[in-house]
Design a protein around this motif. Structure first.
Motif, PDB file in Angstrom:
ATOM      1  N   TYR A   1       0.847  -1.189   0.000  1.00 12.18           N
ATOM      2  CA  TYR A   1       0.000   0.000   0.000  1.00 12.18           C
ATOM      3  C   TYR A   1       0.887   1.246   0.000  1.00 12.18           C
ATOM      4  CZ  TYR A   1      -4.179  -2.766   0.980  1.00 12.18           C
ATOM      5  OH  TYR A   1      -5.230  -3.657   0.875  1.00 12.18           O
ATOM      6  N   PRO A   2       0.352   2.385  -0.449  1.00  6.50           N
ATOM      7  CA  PRO A   2       1.154   3.612  -0.428  1.00  6.50           C
ATOM      8  C   PRO A   2       1.497   4.026   1.005  1.00  6.50           C
ATOM      9  CG  PRO A   2      -0.809   3.877  -1.795  1.00  6.50           C
ATOM     10  CD  PRO A   2      -0.986   2.611  -1.041  1.00  6.50           C
ATOM     11  N   VAL A   3       2.715   4.445   1.211  1.00  2.00           N
ATOM     12  CA  VAL A   3       3.094   5.018   2.500  1.00  2.00           C
ATOM     13  C   VAL A   3       2.247   6.260   2.782  1.00  2.00           C
ATOM     14  CG1 VAL A   3       4.958   6.240   3.707  1.00  2.00           C
ATOM     15  CG2 VAL A   3       5.434   4.080   2.532  1.00  2.00           C
ATOM     16  N   SER A   4       1.882   6.997   1.715  1.00  2.00           N
ATOM     17  CA  SER A   4       1.090   8.216   1.876  1.00  2.00           C
ATOM     18  C   SER A   4      -0.314   7.934   2.395  1.00  2.00           C
ATOM     19  CB  SER A   4       1.006   8.961   0.539  1.00  2.00           C
ATOM     20  OG  SER A   4       0.422   8.137  -0.464  1.00  2.00           O
ATOM     21  N   LEU A   5      -0.732   6.679   2.389  1.00  5.30           N
ATOM     22  CA  LEU A   5      -2.055   6.336   2.911  1.00  5.30           C
ATOM     23  C   LEU A   5      -2.113   6.535   4.435  1.00  5.30           C
ATOM     24  CD1 LEU A   5      -4.673   5.143   1.657  1.00  5.30           C
ATOM     25  CD2 LEU A   5      -3.888   2.902   2.405  1.00  5.30           C
ATOM     26  N   PHE A   6      -0.980   6.425   5.085  1.00  8.23           N
ATOM     27  CA  PHE A   6      -0.903   6.590   6.536  1.00  8.23           C
ATOM     28  C   PHE A   6      -0.640   8.059   6.867  1.00  8.23           C
ATOM     29  CE2 PHE A   6       0.476   2.364   5.408  1.00  8.23           C
ATOM     30  CZ  PHE A   6      -0.165   1.536   6.312  1.00  8.23           C
TER      31      PHE A   6
ATOM     32  N   SER B   1       7.407  -3.621   6.547  1.00  8.62           N
ATOM     33  CA  SER B   1       8.478  -2.649   6.354  1.00  8.62           C
ATOM     34  C   SER B   1       8.003  -1.552   5.415  1.00  8.62           C
ATOM     35  CB  SER B   1       9.721  -3.329   5.777  1.00  8.62           C
ATOM     36  OG  SER B   1      10.770  -2.391   5.600  1.00  8.62           O
ATOM     37  N   ALA B   2       8.532  -0.348   5.613  1.00  6.44           N
ATOM     38  CA  ALA B   2       8.238   0.779   4.719  1.00  6.44           C
ATOM     39  C   ALA B   2       9.416   0.937   3.767  1.00  6.44           C
ATOM     40  CB  ALA B   2       8.017   2.051   5.521  1.00  6.44           C
ATOM     41  N   LEU B   3       9.155   0.718   2.473  1.00  2.84           N
ATOM     42  CA  LEU B   3      10.187   0.819   1.453  1.00  2.84           C
ATOM     43  C   LEU B   3       9.975   2.108   0.660  1.00  2.84           C
ATOM     44  CD1 LEU B   3       9.924  -2.852   0.109  1.00  2.84           C
ATOM     45  CD2 LEU B   3      11.307  -2.002   2.017  1.00  2.84           C
ATOM     46  N   ARG B   4      10.560   3.209   1.172  1.00  8.54           N
ATOM     47  CA  ARG B   4      10.376   4.524   0.553  1.00  8.54           C
ATOM     48  C   ARG B   4       8.900   4.872   0.372  1.00  8.54           C
ATOM     49  NH1 ARG B   4      14.070   2.214  -2.526  1.00  8.54           N
ATOM     50  NH2 ARG B   4      12.695   2.150  -4.352  1.00  8.54           N
ATOM     51  N   ASP B   5       8.330   4.647  -0.842  1.00  5.15           N
ATOM     52  CA  ASP B   5       6.952   5.057  -1.116  1.00  5.15           C
ATOM     53  C   ASP B   5       5.935   3.963  -0.821  1.00  5.15           C
ATOM     54  OD1 ASP B   5       7.763   7.568  -2.208  1.00  5.15           O
ATOM     55  OD2 ASP B   5       8.402   6.515  -4.011  1.00  5.15           O
ATOM     56  N   THR B   6       6.380   2.758  -0.554  1.00  2.86           N
ATOM     57  CA  THR B   6       5.468   1.617  -0.460  1.00  2.86           C
ATOM     58  C   THR B   6       5.614   0.921   0.883  1.00  2.86           C
ATOM     59  OG1 THR B   6       5.724   1.282  -2.842  1.00  2.86           O
ATOM     60  CG2 THR B   6       4.727  -0.508  -1.590  1.00  2.86           C
TER      61      THR B   6
ATOM     62  N   ALA C   1      -3.351   6.627  -3.327  1.00  6.45           N
ATOM     63  CA  ALA C   1      -4.787   6.339  -3.258  1.00  6.45           C
ATOM     64  C   ALA C   1      -5.551   7.300  -4.166  1.00  6.45           C
ATOM     65  CB  ALA C   1      -5.275   6.474  -1.824  1.00  6.45           C
ATOM     66  N   ALA C   2      -6.781   6.928  -4.484  1.00  5.40           N
ATOM     67  CA  ALA C   2      -7.639   7.817  -5.280  1.00  5.40           C
ATOM     68  C   ALA C   2      -8.024   9.039  -4.450  1.00  5.40           C
ATOM     69  CB  ALA C   2      -8.883   7.065  -5.739  1.00  5.40           C
ATOM     70  N   GLU C   3      -8.379  10.090  -5.127  1.00  7.21           N
ATOM     71  CA  GLU C   3      -8.758  11.345  -4.455  1.00  7.21           C
ATOM     72  C   GLU C   3     -10.278  11.427  -4.345  1.00  7.21           C
ATOM     73  OE1 GLU C   3      -8.728  15.855  -5.999  1.00  7.21           O
ATOM     74  OE2 GLU C   3      -6.749  14.919  -5.926  1.00  7.21           O
ATOM     75  N   ARG C   4     -10.760  11.691  -3.160  1.00  6.56           N
ATOM     76  CA  ARG C   4     -12.207  11.769  -2.937  1.00  6.56           C
ATOM     77  C   ARG C   4     -12.816  12.925  -3.736  1.00  6.56           C
ATOM     78  NH1 ARG C   4     -14.907   9.059   0.914  1.00  6.56           N
ATOM     79  NH2 ARG C   4     -16.516  10.667   0.748  1.00  6.56           N
ATOM     80  N   THR C   5     -14.069  12.720  -4.164  1.00 10.41           N
ATOM     81  CA  THR C   5     -14.819  13.774  -4.848  1.00 10.41           C
ATOM     82  C   THR C   5     -16.189  13.907  -4.177  1.00 10.41           C
ATOM     83  OG1 THR C   5     -15.957  12.373  -6.473  1.00 10.41           O
ATOM     84  CG2 THR C   5     -13.709  13.063  -7.004  1.00 10.41           C
ATOM     85  N   SER C   6     -16.933  14.922  -4.585  1.00  7.24           N
ATOM     86  CA  SER C   6     -18.235  15.177  -3.971  1.00  7.24           C
ATOM     87  C   SER C   6     -19.268  14.111  -4.338  1.00  7.24           C
ATOM     88  CB  SER C   6     -18.755  16.554  -4.397  1.00  7.24           C
ATOM     89  OG  SER C   6     -18.870  16.622  -5.815  1.00  7.24           O
ATOM     90  N   SER C   7     -18.985  13.314  -5.382  1.00  9.91           N
ATOM     91  CA  SER C   7     -19.940  12.274  -5.777  1.00  9.91           C
ATOM     92  C   SER C   7     -19.766  10.981  -4.982  1.00  9.91           C
ATOM     93  CB  SER C   7     -19.796  11.971  -7.269  1.00  9.91           C
ATOM     94  OG  SER C   7     -18.512  11.435  -7.552  1.00  9.91           O
ATOM     95  N   TRP C   8     -18.755  10.946  -4.124  1.00  8.73           N
ATOM     96  CA  TRP C   8     -18.528   9.749  -3.299  1.00  8.73           C
ATOM     97  C   TRP C   8     -19.463   9.775  -2.094  1.00  8.73           C
ATOM     98  CZ3 TRP C   8     -12.777   7.999  -2.553  1.00  8.73           C
ATOM     99  CH2 TRP C   8     -12.160   7.885  -3.802  1.00  8.73           C
TER     100      TRP C   8
ATOM    101  N   ASP D   1      -6.677  -0.349   8.915  1.00  5.71           N
ATOM    102  CA  ASP D   1      -8.083   0.000   9.121  1.00  5.71           C
ATOM    103  C   ASP D   1      -8.312   1.510   9.098  1.00  5.71           C
ATOM    104  OD1 ASP D   1      -8.607  -2.660   9.298  1.00  5.71           O
ATOM    105  OD2 ASP D   1      -8.694  -2.718  11.498  1.00  5.71           O
ATOM    106  N   ALA D   2      -7.488   2.264   9.826  1.00  3.55           N
ATOM    107  CA  ALA D   2      -7.689   3.717   9.904  1.00  3.55           C
ATOM    108  C   ALA D   2      -7.537   4.392   8.543  1.00  3.55           C
ATOM    109  CB  ALA D   2      -6.733   4.326  10.933  1.00  3.55           C
ATOM    110  N   PRO D   3      -6.476   4.097   7.766  1.00  4.28           N
ATOM    111  CA  PRO D   3      -6.397   4.714   6.433  1.00  4.28           C
ATOM    112  C   PRO D   3      -7.582   4.369   5.536  1.00  4.28           C
ATOM    113  CG  PRO D   3      -4.271   3.777   7.056  1.00  4.28           C
ATOM    114  CD  PRO D   3      -5.254   3.324   8.075  1.00  4.28           C
ATOM    115  N   MET D   4      -8.061   3.137   5.616  1.00  2.72           N
ATOM    116  CA  MET D   4      -9.193   2.754   4.778  1.00  2.72           C
ATOM    117  C   MET D   4     -10.461   3.497   5.199  1.00  2.72           C
ATOM    118  SD  MET D   4      -7.906   0.725   2.585  1.00  2.72           S
ATOM    119  CE  MET D   4      -8.950  -0.504   1.847  1.00  2.72           C
ATOM    120  N   GLU D   5     -10.622   3.701   6.494  1.00  2.00           N
ATOM    121  CA  GLU D   5     -11.787   4.443   6.974  1.00  2.00           C
ATOM    122  C   GLU D   5     -11.761   5.879   6.476  1.00  2.00           C
ATOM    123  OE1 GLU D   5     -11.972   4.123  11.179  1.00  2.00           O
ATOM    124  OE2 GLU D   5     -12.319   1.955  11.177  1.00  2.00           O
TER     125      GLU D   5
END
Length: 388
Positions: A159-164, A186-191, A236-243, A277-281
């Motif tokens: 998963y992206p490190v940026s998700l956390f 393990s965190a491998l730079r971006d992943t 991750a995808a970027e949220r929009t108002s249609s979500w 769980d928290a990033p997915m929420e």
């Protein structure tokens, strides 16, 4: 002797005068005829000359070049339309980017997986890709010893490190083993990488595999890090108002409380790595279970923004179109549990959003389908109401 020396009579004078006069007339007439003949001949010669000249001009090659005749005219003014100011085009939300190009073969080759496990291994594909993984920029890959059942396999999640964010506890572990299952992260730079390894069990009848510990996990992370360098950083995808908004299970549970009872509360971890769980929420992805009147549990997954992924799921093996009231599209597919048939999942799209209702085998698939459709219909109405 002069002709006048001898006198002529009056009759002789009249006769002579007649002779002279008629001769003169004949001479005048002859001269007129000669002039007419000469004119006609001259005209004939002139016409012949003209015809000959025209024929000669037509037959000989014309090597003359026509010179353009310059004319002066006022230039036509070019009308330049005044630029119109168009409204800026709406910016499309950033789509998710999966690590390793979204292909497990880019993560580890079969030879690398076999070397790490210690015996021949093969990839175990999912029946269909979980849309929550794709939406979050993640992926799950698995390799197993051929013909092994529920044992001796390695499962790798990325998963992206940026998700956390700063409040999340991103797990990092060199390897912890409990009851034959070992987990490392393990965190491998971006992943961010999570690894689950399961060794031999009572189901295992194949060749022995090497013992997996901290050293072996470190080797694996080095291979995964090297492979990840060849591909763009995941996101991750970027949220929009249609979500749909988050906390979908809470919204649905309030709407269906008279018919269903929560058997697993929202937020309960459903993965081997609860830190996800928290990033997915935050993305709005929510999972919960409901008990029906006959004590059968139905699992509900609310996945905002994943509506476009239903086509991939509908193209999987054994997928069947289903009519669900209020849905834009729906399909019934076997669950993506890799080892055996574990019930059917009803995947439903509404706009840009997706929900999945899953049920365990009950022996009466038709009755279970009725229950899946009922919960999906109620959940769709509740979630769409949140969009106003």
């Amino acid at each position: 002797m002069d002709v006048n020396d001898e006198k002529l009579t009056s009759a002789e004078h009249a006769q002579m005068r007649e002779v002279v006069t008629s001769g003169a007339r004949r001479m005048r007439l002859l001269r007129a005829r000669r002039r007419q003949t000469a004119a006609v001949a001259a005209a004939v010669v002139l016409v012949a000359a003209v015809v000959t000249g025209v024929s000669f001009a037509a037959l000989r090659p014309d090597d003359r070049v026509a010179e353009p005749v310059e004319t002066t005219s006022a230039p036509t003014p070019t009308v330049t339309p005044s630029p119109s100011v168009a409204p800026p085009a709406p910016q499309a939300p950033a789509t998710a980017v999966q690590p390793y190009g979204g292909d497990c073969a880019n993560m580890l080759s079969n030879d690398q997986a076999s070397t790490w496990i210690g015996t021949a291994a093969q990839p175990i594909p999912q029946r269909w890709v979980d849309p929550g993984q794709t939406l979050s920029g993640g992926m799950v890959c698995m390799w197993s010893v051929p013909d092994a059942y529920l044992s001796r396999y390695v499962e790798i999640v990325a998963y992206p490190v940026s998700l956390f964010d700063a409040t999340d506890e991103m797990p990092v572990s060199a390897g912890e083993c409990v009851d034959g299952r070992c987990l490392a992260a393990s965190a491998l730079r971006d992943t961010w990488i999570g690894v689950s390894w399961t060794g031999a069990s009572e189901f295992d009848e194949g060749p022995a595999v090497r013992s997996i510990g901290a050293v072996e996990f470190a080797e694996l992370f080095d291979m995964l890090d090297e492979s990840a360098r060849a591909y763009p950083a995941p996101r991750a995808a970027e949220r929009t108002s249609s979500w749909w908004p988050g906390e979908g299970c809470s919204v649905v549970s309030r709407a269906v409380s008279d018919e269903y009872t929560l058997s697993a509360p929202p937020g309960a971890s459903t993965t081997l790595f609860p830190a996800l769980d928290a990033p997915m929420e935050r993305l709005g992805v929510d999972t919960c279970s409901f008990a029906t009147g006959d004590a059968t549990d139905l699992t509900l997954r609310v996945i905002p923004g994943a509506g476009y992924l239903i086509d991939d799921i509908a193209a999987s093996e054994y997928a069947t179109p289903v009519d669900v009231p209020g849905a834009d599209a729906a399909t019934l597919v076997p669950s993506n549990y890799v080892w055996e048939f574990n019930g059917n999942d009803l995947v439903v799209r509404s706009g840009d959003n997706l929900l999945i209702v899953a049920g365990y085998p009950t022996g009466d698939e038709q009755q279970q389908l009725v229950e899946l459709i009922a919960l999906a219909t109620a959940a769709l109405a509740a979630m769409n109401a949140t969009l106003g």
